[in-house]
Design an enzyme around this catalytic site. Sequence first.
Site, short mmCIF file in Angstrom:
data_model
loop_
_atom_site.label_atom_id
_atom_site.label_comp_id
_atom_site.label_asym_id
_atom_site.label_seq_id
_atom_site.Cartn_x
_atom_site.Cartn_y
_atom_site.Cartn_z
N PRO A 66 -15.06 -10.94 -17.87
CA PRO A 66 -16.37 -11.53 -17.64
C PRO A 66 -16.41 -12.94 -18.26
O PRO A 66 -15.82 -13.15 -19.32
CB PRO A 66 -17.34 -10.58 -18.36
CG PRO A 66 -16.49 -9.76 -19.28
CD PRO A 66 -15.13 -9.71 -18.68
N HIS A 67 -17.02 -13.86 -17.58
CA HIS A 67 -17.07 -15.22 -18.13
C HIS A 67 -18.31 -15.96 -17.67
O HIS A 67 -18.89 -15.63 -16.65
CB HIS A 67 -15.81 -16.01 -17.76
CG HIS A 67 -15.51 -16.03 -16.31
ND1 HIS A 67 -14.80 -15.03 -15.67
CD2 HIS A 67 -15.82 -16.92 -15.34
CE1 HIS A 67 -14.67 -15.32 -14.39
NE2 HIS A 67 -15.29 -16.45 -14.16
N GLY A 68 -18.68 -16.95 -18.45
CA GLY A 68 -19.85 -17.73 -18.08
C GLY A 68 -19.76 -19.13 -18.67
O GLY A 68 -19.17 -19.34 -19.72
#
Lengths: 151, 463
Positions: A66-68
């Site tokens: 997951p990344h942002g």
Amino acid sequence: MNISELISKELISLDLQADTKAELINEMVELLDQNGRLSDKDAFEKAVLEREKTYSTGIGMGIAIPHGKSAGVKKASIAFGRKNKGIDFDSLDGKPAKMFFLIAVPEASNDVHLKILSKLSRSLMHEQTRKALMEANEAQDIINILLEEIK
Amino acid sequence: MKFVAITACPTGIAHTYMAAEALELAAKEMSVEIKVETQGSVGAENVLTEQDIAEAKAVIIAADTNVSKERFAGKPVLEVGVQEAIKDAKSVIEKAKTAKVSLQEEVNAIKSERKAQQKGPYKHLMTGVSYMIPFVVAGGIAIALSFAFGIKAFENEGTLAAALMQIGGGSAFALMVPILAGFIAYSIADRPGLVPGMVGGMISGQIGAGFLGGIIAGFIAGYTVDFLKKNIKLPKSMDGLMPVLILPLLSSLIVGLSMIYIIGKPVSALNKGMSNWLTSLSSGNAAILGLVLGLMMAFDMGGPVNKAAYTFAVGLLGSGIQAPMAAVMAAGMTPPLGLALATVIAKNKFTRQEIEAGKAAWALGISFITEGAIPFAAADPIRVIPSIMVGSGITGALSMLFKAKLAVPHGGIFVLPIPNAVTNLGLYFVSIIVGTIVTAIMISVLKKDLETEKEKESEKITA
């Protein structure tokens, strides 16, 4: 410049408590926040969940990343988490994910960090990296493996 | 065997690179060569060179964002989601081995990419033209059908011929310039541009400034509205009056008055002068005009130069001058047709993929889609572009010499059976066929045999 600027022992949890995808993201965001990597926890978490909506970052092979990218991130960081039982992350191969890299990138990110992240992503495609990460017993081992893989 | 690939994902942080790594690992395992360009948040890395692309058997695009395909004209392209490359890179490469060039798809992609790249006044003009064309097609065909009852049949009121003329000449053609001007202004200033644009276009028709006047009216209207929008500040409570009262009224007055008092006279004089010159052309001058229009049509195959020639010819239709339209359409058909013929008569100068694409080029040619030549031209511009220019130039000149006239601005071969859509149909065909043959012969003479390159390729495969 190496990956130790992005990750530290405090950002590693080898025994995550979460049982669902949402809980897991929340738990790992918390980890980053407690270590002073975020300026706006909610904004960053929202960015990660938004990204997850496009399609799951569960890339299969037991791994999810997951990344942002968000203004709520102080400095580029990686949190690593493991849950040996695995949880359903809507992964590409339909299997549970056991290892998680939560990648936080500030809005104005510097290329050096992005390059390290790109190398991390590449290294995760290698079976021996995944195996080593899965078998590590200590947070320091995880860091050593990453240091070794990403030069 | 070598492949090239591009990977890209929405955030450009992780998947882009994992897909690249997966493809590289799979290629190693399958002992094929691959070069992967990553388009991530750091920008493009490991950028593919022209030589890489030329050497590649096929292109793999593993992306969930828009990747420009312009570089890969004429190459088989396999497009997959970035996830598919991560999940099963081997089968992606396997599929790429048999990927084929689809000329039709490629041409559509090139057309939409070009459209997206249009900027500024050129984009506004092209928007106007594209809204206008269907009016000209419908009107032109209705007029042609009316003429089928006799050139003066429409003069008898109450007849079908008169009705057809009312539809075509009286209505569709009368709307042509207002629509052109209206949508040029629309493209510049959005909805509020439509009113002054159409009003200005209507005036242009009435005062004989025609198509030229329409273009000018459209631009004045668009920029006027743009200016008014930025400079008129009303109290919030009166904001609602802007779009329904103030903008349409002020801009129509400004455009209308300047058309009538300032621009109208010189432009209508220019318009009349051009019409007179074009209707009284000596055959020598007619042939030269046809030659120039033909060269322009082939030069950039649907690009700005081609569109300038095309727009010029369509505009003249409104003034009843139809010969340049015939020359332009014929010259726009020969590049794909000539290339299609070349792939048949000179098989050893084209790759297997190009020969396959040649079959589709026939269909694009007869449909007047000049862009069908682009993939061939991109692969070998120095030999292909001059060849298609010569062919189109000759076709354009012949069409003018034969006094062929065309009442319809599009449709290729499919409008020719409509009675009176073309005058001198037989000789018109001759002009298209001659240009096609000339193009094909020039290409087969200029292009080198591929024999040596094919041998190289087979050596690589066995090695």
